[in-house]
Design a protein around this motif. Structure first.
Motif, PDB file in Angstrom:
ATOM      1  N   UNK A 129       0.729  -1.058   0.141  1.00 54.30           N
ATOM      2  CA  UNK A 129       0.098   0.018  -0.038  1.00 54.30           C
ATOM      3  C   UNK A 129       0.941   1.408   0.044  1.00 54.30           C
ATOM      4  N   UNK A 130       2.375   1.179  -0.267  1.00 53.98           N
ATOM      5  CA  UNK A 130       3.025   2.299  -0.179  1.00 53.98           C
ATOM      6  C   UNK A 130       3.078   2.974  -1.597  1.00 53.98           C
ATOM      7  N   UNK A 131       3.607   4.225  -1.721  1.00 53.55           N
ATOM      8  CA  UNK A 131       3.647   4.991  -2.844  1.00 53.55           C
ATOM      9  C   UNK A 131       4.059   4.279  -4.215  1.00 53.55           C
ATOM     10  N   UNK A 132       4.841   3.132  -3.900  1.00 56.29           N
ATOM     11  CA  UNK A 132       5.666   2.691  -4.899  1.00 56.29           C
ATOM     12  C   UNK A 132       4.882   1.449  -5.405  1.00 56.29           C
ATOM     13  N   UNK A 133       3.711   1.031  -4.815  1.00 54.30           N
ATOM     14  CA  UNK A 133       2.861  -0.239  -5.321  1.00 54.30           C
ATOM     15  C   UNK A 133       1.968   0.151  -6.339  1.00 54.30           C
ATOM     16  N   UNK A 134       1.844  -0.568  -7.316  1.00 54.52           N
ATOM     17  CA  UNK A 134       0.657  -0.445  -8.340  1.00 54.52           C
ATOM     18  C   UNK A 134      -0.587  -0.965  -7.912  1.00 54.52           C
ATOM     19  N   UNK A 135      -0.785  -2.002  -6.665  1.00 53.06           N
ATOM     20  CA  UNK A 135      -1.600  -2.914  -6.247  1.00 53.06           C
ATOM     21  C   UNK A 135      -2.661  -2.267  -4.882  1.00 53.06           C
ATOM     22  N   UNK A 136      -2.214  -2.157  -4.039  1.00 57.15           N
ATOM     23  CA  UNK A 136      -2.760  -1.708  -2.972  1.00 57.15           C
ATOM     24  C   UNK A 136      -3.738  -0.492  -2.799  1.00 57.15           C
ATOM     25  N   UNK A 137      -2.766   0.607  -3.242  1.00 59.02           N
ATOM     26  CA  UNK A 137      -3.589   2.006  -3.574  1.00 59.02           C
ATOM     27  C   UNK A 137      -4.553   1.884  -4.491  1.00 59.02           C
ATOM     28  N   UNK A 138      -4.684   0.998  -5.607  1.00 59.83           N
ATOM     29  CA  UNK A 138      -5.520   0.906  -6.578  1.00 59.83           C
ATOM     30  C   UNK A 138      -6.755  -0.093  -6.232  1.00 59.83           C
ATOM     31  N   UNK A 139      -6.310  -1.163  -5.996  1.00 60.93           N
ATOM     32  CA  UNK A 139      -7.359  -2.308  -5.538  1.00 60.93           C
ATOM     33  C   UNK A 139      -7.925  -2.236  -4.433  1.00 60.93           C
ATOM     34  N   UNK A 140      -7.153  -1.724  -3.342  1.00 58.54           N
ATOM     35  CA  UNK A 140      -7.800  -1.572  -2.077  1.00 58.54           C
ATOM     36  C   UNK A 140      -7.532  -0.269  -1.433  1.00 58.54           C
ATOM     37  N   UNK A 141      -8.066   1.086  -2.169  1.00 62.35           N
ATOM     38  CA  UNK A 141      -7.769   2.181  -1.749  1.00 62.35           C
ATOM     39  C   UNK A 141      -8.125   2.962  -0.464  1.00 62.35           C
ATOM     40  N   UNK A 142      -9.300   2.291   0.310  1.00 57.63           N
ATOM     41  CA  UNK A 142      -9.855   2.648   1.559  1.00 57.63           C
ATOM     42  C   UNK A 142      -8.936   1.965   2.461  1.00 57.63           C
ATOM     43  N   UNK A 143      -8.048   1.090   2.362  1.00 58.53           N
ATOM     44  CA  UNK A 143      -7.442   0.399   3.451  1.00 58.53           C
ATOM     45  C   UNK A 143      -6.364   1.513   4.177  1.00 58.53           C
ATOM     46  N   UNK A 144      -5.644   2.298   3.574  1.00 62.73           N
ATOM     47  CA  UNK A 144      -4.887   3.078   4.276  1.00 62.73           C
ATOM     48  C   UNK A 144      -5.384   4.197   5.323  1.00 62.73           C
ATOM     49  N   UNK A 145      -6.929   4.270   5.202  1.00 60.74           N
ATOM     50  CA  UNK A 145      -7.633   4.989   5.913  1.00 60.74           C
ATOM     51  C   UNK A 145      -7.978   4.522   7.336  1.00 60.74           C
ATOM     52  N   UNK A 146      -7.615   3.183   7.487  1.00 61.18           N
ATOM     53  CA  UNK A 146      -7.636   2.466   8.844  1.00 61.18           C
ATOM     54  C   UNK A 146      -6.359   1.732   8.852  1.00 61.18           C
ATOM     55  N   UNK A 147      -5.306   2.624   9.169  1.00 59.53           N
ATOM     56  CA  UNK A 147      -3.720   1.980   9.187  1.00 59.53           C
ATOM     57  C   UNK A 147      -3.555   0.833  10.191  1.00 59.53           C
TER      58      UNK A 147
END
Length: 203
Positions: free
Chosen positions: A155-173
């Motif tokens: 889910x980091x800035x370097x990943x094409x997966x987490x931020x795209x496929x599960x974008x809401x997850x970082x809102x609950x770190x």
């Protein structure tokens, strides 16, 4: 301040400005004149200090990777703990994660000796615990380390997966951090501090 002191201060300012430029544009897209404008110096000074743009990029990357080695303790007997430390660092340092991505894309194979040595040391540290059980299959150290890094930085800035496929997850770190810990615990097995899906974050 002495001339040497001024030079070191200017170099530090250049490296800070270059970090911002390279993390945004990579090596090919970065512009030396933009870096110089941020610092308020002649762009020729950058070539005097660092030789060329690629050397400047490598210097910036090496300088910032020191933070990784200094701030993240490798715990081979508790890989979920290591994974959550990597997760915390990756989420807190998006510029560095983008810089590492640019390095992989534009420089190809890892050419940083210190980074390669650090990876080799981690793999060797895991070797005595290898062997696995029927409930925790053994993985090669290199595969296990790669899988941990992939999960921890998904889910980091370097990943094409987490931020795209599960974008809401970082809102609950905290919940995401716990899932990273549980996933690595299952992957690692009891030999490496894992062994159960009920393991909490940081465990």
């Amino acid at each position: 301040m002495t001339a040497a002191g001024n030079a070191e201060q200017t170099k530090a300012l250049i490296l800070d400005a270059a970090m911002e430029e390279f993390s945004a544009y990579g090596i090919a897209g970065a512009r030396v004149d933009r870096i110089a404008r941020r610092v308020g110096c002649n762009k020729n000074l950058l070539y005097v200090y660092f030789g060329n743009k690629e050397t400047l990029f490598t210097t910036v990357l090496e300088r910032n990777l020191k933070k990784v080695y200094e701030e993240i303790e490798f715990t081979p007997d508790d890989l979920p703990r290591y994974a959550t430390a990597v997760f915390d660092f990756a989420m807190a340092h998006p510029d560095l994660m983008r810089l590492m991505l640019w390095s992989s894309l534009e420089q190809g194979a890892d050419r940083l000796e210190a980074r390669a040595d650090a990876h080799s040391d981690k793999i060797r540290a895991m070797a005595p615990a290898s062997g696995g059980t029927p409930h925790a299959p053994a993985f090669r150290g290199a595969f296990l380390l790669t899988a941990i890094m992939a999960i921890a930085t998904a889910w980091s800035a370097a990943s094409p997966f987490g931020p795209t496929l599960d974008p809401d997850a970082p809102n609950q770190p905290e919940a995401l951090r716990e899932e990273v810990s549980k996933a690595v615990a299952l992957l690692a097995g009891p030999s490496f501090g894992g062994g159960g899906a009920d393991r909490g974050a940081g465990g």
